[in-house]
Scaffold this active site. Structure first.
Site, PDB file in Angstrom:
ATOM      1  N   GLY A 105      69.982 -69.888 -48.863  1.00  0.00           N
ATOM      2  CA  GLY A 105      69.588 -70.134 -47.477  1.00  0.00           C
ATOM      3  C   GLY A 105      68.777 -71.409 -47.472  1.00  0.00           C
ATOM      4  CB  SER A 115      72.350 -71.528 -52.913  1.00  0.00           C
ATOM      5  OG  SER A 115      72.332 -72.710 -52.155  1.00  0.00           O
ATOM      6  CB  ALA A 116      67.642 -71.366 -51.465  1.00  0.00           C
ATOM      7  CG  HIS A 164      75.557 -75.929 -52.367  1.00  0.00           C
ATOM      8  ND1 HIS A 164      76.574 -75.197 -51.811  1.00  0.00           N
ATOM      9  CD2 HIS A 164      74.454 -75.141 -52.298  1.00  0.00           C
ATOM     10  CE1 HIS A 164      76.097 -74.018 -51.409  1.00  0.00           C
ATOM     11  NE2 HIS A 164      74.821 -73.960 -51.688  1.00  0.00           N
ATOM     12  CD  GLU A 221      80.075 -75.739 -52.487  1.00  0.00           C
ATOM     13  OE1 GLU A 221      81.270 -75.574 -52.189  1.00  0.00           O
ATOM     14  OE2 GLU A 221      79.178 -75.881 -51.635  1.00  0.00           O
TER      15      GLU A 221
END
Lengths: 240, 240
Positions: B89, B122-123, B159, B195
């Site tokens: 997020g 991700s985050a 990413h 990714e």
């Protein structure tokens, strides 16, 4: 209030040279009465090289350029400036250096009290607003605050980019990122300035200039599109 | 040191469902001994909805999910956790909430001292590293620090995206942004996880997993490419 601002989305447009796409806007903005511009190169690492680039371009338009990083006392340089131009680069690096050199309050004072014209490009546009919360840059350094100089009561997203329907990359689109910002409480509206566009502010009048539309995001409302030439003065009232 | 980490670049790969592309890696990582996973949904605004998504996916793999935002005492929830998963997020929102809830030190302690397995996506991968200085996210809130949990002595760019030679957009490429980070002093190396890729860390061994190459940026050196299956254990020594 005699504030005068030229807030440019991007320094270089595809296929053109540095500040080429907005050079007539720059000449119109600073006019004939300004002779020297104080340049702030803090957003890039090599301040000498950056100053050369800005000096070359602005001298071709008839302006002398002093760089704040060459001044013995940066605050004093701002106090004496006829006009200010903050260039693009990394917004976090720029804002941290503005705080480290005690320039945030000083620049605000010169613009609001003395009517010193302020031009910003990209990161230099971000720091002119409420906060750098809507920059696109990587947070390579930690500034003491995200609050900007506060020359306008809203935020800007420079280099605004529409989402690419053919992309297979799963990172958030620009619109999704701004929507996430507006999920937070008490967040001001965000003007997405596409490359090629800029905002001219004269006192309480704001006009979109350049060749591309801008996209406006207001918390809890639908985003809206605005053509070049649009009067966006309503953004300058605090209650948007 | 019995640290065990699965640091995933992205939660969803183009064309697939949530955590689908890495579900066998998740099963391998948590194994049969883990029965309950503590989920941290702080990176998204709607924590309830996010928890439902994570719960649905992880229960299909045989794990019960507790969310830290449903716990009366988040610190106590971390103290009791068998395993931890921090979802993606907005990285700034996530890190601020981790600090606000006093979880940064507590998670580090559980991972290093008790060998509690940590998965990030991700985050959730960004905050596991030295700092969030190389996140791609918009700085929508101001965390008290950019320092991460420090489970590895380097940074990650999730990413990771190669530049598009056909783009007319003038914003910095990802590589240019990371290069700007390395213009700053004492910055650790940055592993660009495209990714589809992820890093498995078991004690002092690090292995690149997934289907895409990773790109490694070291200050003052040429960037290098690493295939899936590569041993990246050298990244875990402090002097890189």
């Amino acid at each position: 209030m005699n504030r005068r601002l030229l807030l440019v989305s991007n320094s270089t447009l595809y296929g053109g040279g540095y500040l080429q796409h907005c050079q007539h806007n720059i000449s119109d903005f600073f006019g004939k009465q300004v002779t020297r511009i104080l340049f702030v190169p803090y957003a890039l690492h090599d301040r000498d090289a950056y100053t050369r680039t800005a000096r070359d371009k602005l001298s071709s338009l008839g302006y002398e350029v002093d760089s704040v990083h060459e001044a013995a006392d940066p605050v004093e340089a701002v106090r004496k400036a006829e006009a200010i131009f903050i260039g693009g680069g990394n917004t976090f690096r720029l804002l941290k250096a503005l705080y480290d050199n005690n320039l945030v309050t000083e620049i605000k004072k010169r613009v609001f009290q003395d009517g010193v014209p302020y031009m910003g490009s990209s990161a230099g546009t971000n720091v002119a607003t409420v906060s750098i919360n809507t920059t696109n840059d990587m947070p390579i350094v930690y500034p003491p605050s995200f609050s900007g100089i506060g020359l306008v009561p809203f935020n800007i997203n420079p280099h605004y980019l529409d989402s690419d329907p053919n992309s297979r990359h799963m990172g958030e689109t620009r619109e999704q990122r701004i929507t996430q910002y507006h999920e937070e409480l008490n967040t001001p509206c965000v003007l997405g300035l596409r490359e090629g566009s800029m905002l001219l502010v004269e006192g309480n009048k704001a006009t979109l200039l350049g060749t591309t539309n801008a996209r406006l995001f207001q918390r809890g409302k639908e985003a809206s599109e605005h053509d070049p030439g649009s009067d966006l003065s309503f953004l300058l009232t605090d209650a948007q």
